[in-house]
Design a protein around this motif. Structure first.
Motif, mmCIF file in Angstrom:
data_model
loop_
_atom_site.group_PDB
_atom_site.id
_atom_site.type_symbol
_atom_site.label_atom_id
_atom_site.label_comp_id
_atom_site.label_asym_id
_atom_site.label_seq_id
_atom_site.Cartn_x
_atom_site.Cartn_y
_atom_site.Cartn_z
ATOM 1 N N GLU A 16 1.123 -1.259 -0.233
ATOM 2 C CA GLU A 16 0.282 -0.923 -0.514
ATOM 3 C C GLU A 16 0.635 1.101 0.310
ATOM 4 O O GLU A 16 2.273 0.664 0.196
ATOM 5 N N ASN A 17 0.549 2.467 -0.648
ATOM 6 C CA ASN A 17 0.717 3.382 -0.111
ATOM 7 C C ASN A 17 1.470 4.194 1.593
ATOM 8 O O ASN A 17 0.946 3.553 2.447
ATOM 9 N N GLY A 18 2.559 4.096 1.978
ATOM 10 C CA GLY A 18 3.655 3.858 2.878
ATOM 11 C C GLY A 18 4.156 2.936 3.374
ATOM 12 O O GLY A 18 4.394 3.141 4.236
ATOM 13 N N ALA A 19 3.875 1.461 2.010
ATOM 14 C CA ALA A 19 4.330 0.089 3.011
ATOM 15 C C ALA A 19 5.758 0.099 3.149
ATOM 16 O O ALA A 19 6.696 -0.292 3.527
ATOM 17 N N PHE A 51 -12.208 0.518 -10.010
ATOM 18 C CA PHE A 51 -11.537 0.032 -10.648
ATOM 19 C C PHE A 51 -11.288 0.931 -11.402
ATOM 20 O O PHE A 51 -12.340 0.602 -12.426
ATOM 21 N N GLU A 52 -10.841 1.620 -12.283
ATOM 22 C CA GLU A 52 -9.718 2.539 -13.599
ATOM 23 C C GLU A 52 -11.028 3.587 -13.478
ATOM 24 O O GLU A 52 -11.071 3.122 -14.480
ATOM 25 N N GLY A 53 -11.570 4.196 -12.449
ATOM 26 C CA GLY A 53 -12.170 5.650 -13.072
ATOM 27 C C GLY A 53 -13.960 4.714 -12.778
ATOM 28 O O GLY A 53 -14.665 4.865 -13.318
ATOM 29 N N GLN A 54 -13.902 3.222 -12.624
ATOM 30 C CA GLN A 54 -15.810 2.481 -12.410
ATOM 31 C C GLN A 54 -15.822 1.878 -11.755
ATOM 32 O O GLN A 54 -14.625 1.534 -10.529
ATOM 33 N N ALA A 87 -5.714 2.517 -4.921
ATOM 34 C CA ALA A 87 -4.973 4.352 -4.516
ATOM 35 C C ALA A 87 -4.562 4.378 -6.689
ATOM 36 O O ALA A 87 -3.915 3.778 -7.072
ATOM 37 N N GLY A 88 -5.253 5.146 -6.564
ATOM 38 C CA GLY A 88 -5.354 5.719 -8.150
ATOM 39 C C GLY A 88 -5.875 4.985 -8.919
ATOM 40 O O GLY A 88 -5.625 5.387 -10.397
ATOM 41 N N ILE A 146 7.714 -1.493 -8.864
ATOM 42 C CA ILE A 146 7.302 -1.213 -7.842
ATOM 43 C C ILE A 146 5.088 -1.033 -8.028
ATOM 44 O O ILE A 146 5.285 -0.059 -8.935
ATOM 45 N N THR A 147 4.784 -1.831 -7.275
ATOM 46 C CA THR A 147 3.104 -1.604 -7.789
ATOM 47 C C THR A 147 2.265 -1.644 -6.865
ATOM 48 O O THR A 147 2.576 -2.237 -5.343
ATOM 49 N N HIS A 148 1.121 -0.656 -6.752
ATOM 50 C CA HIS A 148 -0.004 -1.292 -5.634
ATOM 51 C C HIS A 148 -0.876 -2.015 -6.659
ATOM 52 O O HIS A 148 -2.302 -1.977 -6.062
ATOM 53 N N LYS A 149 -0.814 -2.354 -7.713
ATOM 54 C CA LYS A 149 -1.873 -3.220 -8.667
ATOM 55 C C LYS A 149 -1.804 -4.568 -8.738
ATOM 56 O O LYS A 149 -0.651 -5.217 -9.386
ATOM 57 N N MET A 150 -2.343 -5.640 -8.228
ATOM 58 C CA MET A 150 -2.656 -6.935 -8.085
ATOM 59 C C MET A 150 -1.838 -7.563 -9.876
ATOM 60 O O MET A 150 -1.244 -7.746 -9.577
ATOM 61 N N GLU A 151 -2.647 -6.669 -10.171
ATOM 62 C CA GLU A 151 -2.989 -7.371 -12.120
ATOM 63 C C GLU A 151 -1.918 -7.260 -13.218
ATOM 64 O O GLU A 151 -1.115 -8.427 -13.445
ATOM 65 N N GLU A 152 -1.686 -6.044 -12.431
ATOM 66 C CA GLU A 152 0.305 -6.313 -13.406
ATOM 67 C C GLU A 152 1.424 -6.916 -12.034
ATOM 68 O O GLU A 152 2.032 -7.632 -13.159
#
Lengths: 366, 521
Positions: free
Chosen positions: B42-45, B478-481, B295-296, B199-205
């Protein structure tokens, strides 16, 4: 023993007052070395400056004459700086105000009743100053153009525009080649009360007091403070940042414009060379040294004017360059900028050999 | 783990402390040649600070770094480069007014005073055709799109001989096609024995890009997994952590009229990329609607279009039945919306003003703070004392500047102001982020109290426990939806995790419960 800076737990009010005063003293000491290089006795020089500026009523009125435009431009700059809008164009706003005042005084008198000429001169002069500050404010809020450069450049435009007028189109044909316009009609003169000291001083003091109230006790001042200290938060809390910047800058410019008006209508009674002696730049020092407090600004303006007048005096009496006063003015800013650190930090003495003692050690705080 | 290959990079027990926080707490990391490692959290991890240690920007307080088995000390970005470590930062380190080639050689000491740009450009073309990175060396950076700028950054690192490439949230700014391209570049690089960390916080990536994944949580390494042996929902759970801090006592919601209505809203983010795509949402009086999502994914834009800070491109926002689309922040405040912003220091308070002044930053516009056209310092102080008391804000005096307070007390200051001025809608973005247990509890209880008083609360959070315990309904973004909506009473973390990684509710239910499960929401 080791000295470290430590963040204070709160802003030191004592430091806010002491730092400008100490900065002034430090600048006296630093300039003292310069005076020694000129083979002049610093103490005698400072004494002469003091007497020259404050030693007699007539000297003091001269100081007040120079303090008046410094108060007005200093207050104008204070408003802009409160917003962290770096208006370094007070000089140009002053000149443009003076030009507009001259325009009304010289060319409108046939169409206006005499009593209304001076108010009209003042109004138009202030509006001109406001326009001159409003342009960079608009550029900043609409297009995010850096205000520092724009205000600075607009100084040159205004100054050269004024020069073009009193050397050219508006030059007095009977002036024996002197660069200046015709004398204004007397209806456009701002009255003097003693020597050359004029009612502009009281207007400036009145505005200073009013501005203190406006900045500390009104919604407008509260919003100015918020914007200056955190623009983003101000916007989140519903403050219209752009409109506030524009309005504040119009007022800022109007005050500098008024300084120009009072210079041409009370001192020279014409638009001529030497309209400003860098008042608009000294205004920046006034604003900083007063810590953006309008009432303190009034006193600082008198001090800065004293340095100008006293500088002239030492030139006459001791053969030193008159620029000494300006050197002192400039010299104040450095310790001031360094000293502002102490409002939020203090110096702590640490003995590295005994770290436990360090905890309980006396703190050297300003 | 791998036995035959030797790691190209090892980090052992890396600890990095900042005043008041431990960003990395004895973190270990291994990277093998020819592999891509995902750093998830997560952010700040502590992902970025760990990588900044590797790139020579931070010096670790403890721990050691080994490159090809040799212990090294990395004191500067130059040291890092000499060791073959190259980092592509999230905010590109390029000079807009210079060409691609100029940017690539910028700061290189080997380049002579008057560089032979022709030779350099040839070399750049050579690399770019090898990796299929289409970049014109003579183009100016300002002429390039975001994806192209990123290619320049990668090219720069390869040109400089990077064997280990670090990418800080590389896909945050990319379109799906550009992401795909990035993946190909990474594959090509690793096939030549280079290695990459991203570095990412997106699982699918993580699933698409990496061979290994390491999950960080609150500065600590919690898991090392082979990517092929894990799945998005497990990663979601690992990333967020499962331990429940505490339960909030609350009665079932009694929703009444709709007070906030977001309808088919489109909005772009600051870079001009779509951030909200036809997003709709309703909040009723007397309920807390949670927004879950990594986030994002448009959460920030959602809170900002509601509060008038961000323009709506299409669609509408109604507050109390009145259309407030694209109205000014002040008009929206006046219509009854309170806002606890995501970035509390930058947006929520004026640090250089006193606690008392910060508390009246909404009330100063009206009576009793403004009295006869003037602000009344005594009334400000009275009001502040009352707020400090009832919200238990720990401050030496009401005159203390807010920036001297702790994060929790800064948040309580914002909370006090926003709740006192709340006229029916409370939009809270990450309200308990970074707070200690006590402050977190205070913030959460206050939101429930607002709900019980009949306000509609929109709660955006990354903390699934917070959403499950505080919110009544949870909408996953997710992605704005919207990926769908769950009632928090019977939502499962795994389901939320799946939906957060972009699986629609229907599909997630099928995957989670089996095909014939009837939904209870």
């Amino acid at each position: 023993m080791q000295l470290v800076f430590e963040k204070r737990k709160a802003v030191s009010r004592r430091a806010i007052v002491l730092v400008p005063i100490l900065s002034f003293i430090v600048s006296l000491i630093l300039t003292g070395f310069l005076l020694l290089a000129f083979k002049a006795n610093p103490f005698r020089t400072y004494m002469a400056m003091f007497i020259g500026a404050f030693g007699s009523w007539s000297n003091f009125t001269e100081t007040l004459v120079k303090a008046t435009p410094l108060m007005l431009t200093g207050l104008g700059v204070t408003i802009a700086f409160k917003l962290r809008f770096w208006n370094i164009g007070a000089e140009g706003q002053l000149v443009f105000g003076g030009v507009a005042a001259a325009w009304v005084a010289l060319f409108w008198s046939p169409f206006l009743p005499a009593w209304s000429l001076l108010p009209m001169v003042m109004l138009v002069g202030m509006m001109a100053g406001a326009v001159w500050a409003g342009i960079p404010a608009l550029l900043k809020t609409r297009l995010n153009v850096d205000e520092t450069l724009v205000t600075l450049m607009m100084n040159y435009i205004a100054i050269l525009f004024a020069e073009g007028l009193y050397y050219g189109a508006w030059r007095d044909p009977e002036g024996y080649g002197f660069p200046g316009t015709k004398l204004f009609p007397e209806a456009a003169w701002l009255p003097r009360f003693s020597g050359r000291a004029h009612v502009g001083l009281f207007i400036a003091i009145g505005i200073g007091l009013l501005l203190w109230v406006a900045m500390n006790r009104t919604k407008w001042g509260f919003e100015l403070n918020m914007i200056g200290k955190n623009k983003k938060a101000a916007r989140c809390l519903g403050v219209n940042v752009k409109r506030n910047i524009l309005v504040a800058l119009l007022i800022s410019g109007a005050l500098s414009g008024l300084a120009g008006v009072s210079e041409v209508t009370a001192i020279s009674h014409r638009l001529q060379q030497g309209l400003t002696m860098g008042y608009g730049y000294t205004a920046i020092i006034v604003a900083w040294l007063s810590q953006l407090n309008p009432i303190a600004g009034l006193f600082v303006a008198i001090l800065m004017a004293g340095l100008l007048v006293g500088g002239d005096q030492v030139q006459m009496m001791m053969g030193l360059p008159a620029a000494m006063g300006l050197v002192l003015q400039g010299m104040i800013l450095f310790p001031m900028l360094a000293g502002s650190l102490f409002t939020e930090y203090r110096i702590k003495r640490i003995d590295p050999r005994n770290s436990r003692a360090a905890e309980s050690n006396e703190e050297l705080s300003v | 783990m791998e036995t035959e290959k030797k790691p190209i990079l090892e980090m052992r027990g890396i600890t990095k402390r900042f005043p008041g926080v431990v960003a990395n707490d004895h973190v270990d990391l291994e990277l093998f040649p020819g592999e891509v490692l995902a750093l998830l959290g997560e952010n700040g991890a502590g992902k970025s600070s760990l990588m900044n240690v590797l790139a020579g920007l931070y010096r670790p307080d403890e721990g050691a770094i080994f490159i090809r088995g040799e212990k090294v000390q990395i004191d500067s970005p130059r040291d890092a480069r000499n060791l073959g470590i190259g980092m592509v930062h999230q905010n590109f380190m390029v000079v807009d007014t210079m060409t691609v080639a100029e940017n690539i050689i910028l700061g290189l000491t080997e380049v002579s005073m008057i560089p032979d740009m022709g030779k350099i450009s040839d070399r750049i073309r050579e690399i770019s055709s090898h990796y299929n990175l289409k970049v014109d060396p003579s183009a100016y950076i300002w002429q390039l799109g975001v994806g192209e700028q990123q290619r320049v950054e990668i090219l720069k690192q390869i040109y400089r001989g990077a064997e280990i490439l670090i990418l800080d949230e590389p896909t945050a700014v990319l379109t799906p096609q550009e992401s795909e391209e990035l993946n190909n570049i990474l594959r090509q690089m690793t096939s030549e024995g280079k290695a990459a960390i991203f570095i990412t916080h997106k699982m699918e990536e993580v699933i698409a890009f990496s061979d290994w994944v390491r999950v960080l949580q609150h500065g600590k390494l919690v898991t090392v997994k082979r990517t092929s042996e894990t799945n998005p929902q497990e990663l979601a759970r690992l990333m967020v952590g499962r331990e429940v801090l505490f339960r909030i006592d609350k009665a079932p919601a009694e929703p009444k009229d709709v007070i906030l209505e977001v309808e088919n809203v489109d909005a772009n983010d600051e870079k001009g990329m779509p951030a909200l795509k036809g997003f709709s949402l309703q909040v009723r009086q007397g309920e807390i609607v949670g927004i879950a999502g990594v986030a994002g994914n448009g959460q920030r834009e959602l809170t900002e279009v509601i509060t008038g800070l961000h323009p709506v491109l299409n669609g509408s926002i109604k507050i109390n039945g009145k259309d407030m689309t694209n109205r000014s922040p002040l008009a929206i405040i006046r219509s009854g919306v309170s806002h606890i912003p995501s970035d509390r220091i930058a947006m929520g308070v004026v640090g250089d003003m006193s606690v008392a002044n910060n508390l009246v930053m909404k009330g100063y516009r009206r009576k009793p703070i403004t009295h006869g056209g003037l602000l009344d310092p005594r009334r400000i102080l009275d009001f502040a004392r009352r707020m400090i008391d009832s919200f238990k804000i720990a401050t030496p005096t009401p005159d203390t500047h807010v920036k001297f307070l702790s994060g929790g007390n800064i948040q309580k200051t914002i909370l006090a102001r926003e709740i006192d001025s709340c006229g029916g809608v409370l939009v809270a973005a990450y309200p308990s982020r970074g707070l200690d247990v006590g402050a977190t509890e205070a913030v959460r209880n206050e939101m429930v109290r607002q709900r019980d008083k009949g306000s509609g609360v929109l709660l955006v959070s990354e903390d699934l426990d917070e959403l499950l315990s505080v919110a009544d309904r949870i909408v996953v973004m997710f992605e704005g939806q919207s990926m769908g909506e769950l009632s928090s009473a019977d939502a499962e973390v795994e389901m939320l995790g799946l939906m957060m990684s972009g699986v629609s509710k229907k599909k997630a239910e099928k995957e989670y419960y089996g095909s014939d499960h009837a939904t209870g929401v």
